[in-house]
Design an enzyme around this catalytic site. Sequence first.
Site, mmCIF file in Angstrom:
data_model
loop_
_atom_site.group_PDB
_atom_site.id
_atom_site.type_symbol
_atom_site.label_atom_id
_atom_site.label_comp_id
_atom_site.label_asym_id
_atom_site.label_seq_id
_atom_site.Cartn_x
_atom_site.Cartn_y
_atom_site.Cartn_z
ATOM 1 N N GLU A 1 -12.890 -3.751 -1.894
ATOM 2 C CA GLU A 1 -13.554 -3.910 -1.286
ATOM 3 C C GLU A 1 -15.114 -3.335 -0.474
ATOM 4 O O GLU A 1 -15.705 -2.645 -0.342
ATOM 5 C CB GLU A 1 -12.255 -3.389 0.031
ATOM 6 C CG GLU A 1 -13.205 -3.231 1.768
ATOM 7 C CD GLU A 1 -11.827 -3.212 2.398
ATOM 8 O OE1 GLU A 1 -11.198 -2.059 1.858
ATOM 9 O OE2 GLU A 1 -11.880 -2.482 3.748
ATOM 10 N N ASP B 1 0.801 -1.200 -0.195
ATOM 11 C CA ASP B 1 0.089 0.165 0.030
ATOM 12 C C ASP B 1 1.119 1.255 -0.192
ATOM 13 O O ASP B 1 1.819 1.414 0.661
ATOM 14 C CB ASP B 1 -0.670 0.183 0.913
ATOM 15 C CG ASP B 1 -2.356 -0.461 0.855
ATOM 16 O OD1 ASP B 1 -2.706 -0.384 0.017
ATOM 17 O OD2 ASP B 1 -2.709 -1.697 1.715
#
Length: 265
Positions: free
Chosen positions: A183, A85
């Site tokens: 997500e 990330d």
Amino acid sequence: MDRPLTVPGLLAMKGRGEKIAALTAYDAGFAAAMDEAGVDLVLIGDSLGMVVQGHASTLPVTLDHMIYHAACVARGVRRAVLVADLPFMSYADSDRALESAARLVREAGVQVVKLEGGRKRENVVRALVEQDIPVCAHLGLLPQSVHRTGGYLVQGRDDRSAQIILEDAILLQEAGASLLVLECVPATLASEITASLSIPTIGIGAGSGCDGQVLVCYDMLAITPGKRPRFSKNFLEGAGDIRAAFRRYVAEVREGKFPGPEHSY
Ligand code: KIV
């Protein structure tokens, strides 16, 4: 040992209809165990801010934290593709994104950087891809936007927001993204997006129609305190040990047994 997987290798898995099994890791030991279990993609998630550092969100995580943990993970992995990330504010514009991503690639050895957000990230994705840094986009629930959204909420439930997420997915693919994490979106929306894209989708709380699945390893080993999120499952229960839990996760993702409808929205 199996040959190392690559970003094109993940794309080829989508082409063959083979499911991609992904997990988060933050250190060499866990990363080695999941790599040996056959996990295809190891994500050094900024979720480390919550599960490792104990914060209430991912926002306090810095680029230095990410580099430290990504380098630890890289030492444990032989086969899986390494994705890390870009933390909060480290990709606010293209110049910052390039500097941040270059450090993750150079200092930690990651192959792909992940960033959150839709159309507003188009230029950043293009800039990274132009420098041959593969990008994993992330749509749906965006943990770095928690203060704007007011919580960790399922996204894309109504027609308008679902349409925006679908358009963003296509736009980010056109900008050059190699992978897309979805997500906490309804399973029907995730399936539609997956069918509309040539790049692999990796779902978390997005149903079984995605090309792959990812879970936070602390969740699937039931280490995370409190109520387990609906989309996760305790793979340690009945498995005996952590290595067996990782193998069971890989098998259930490959066979399409996980996630079931009870893990989806
Ligand atoms: O930070 C993370 O672990 C993630 C996953 C939840 C996809 O982004």
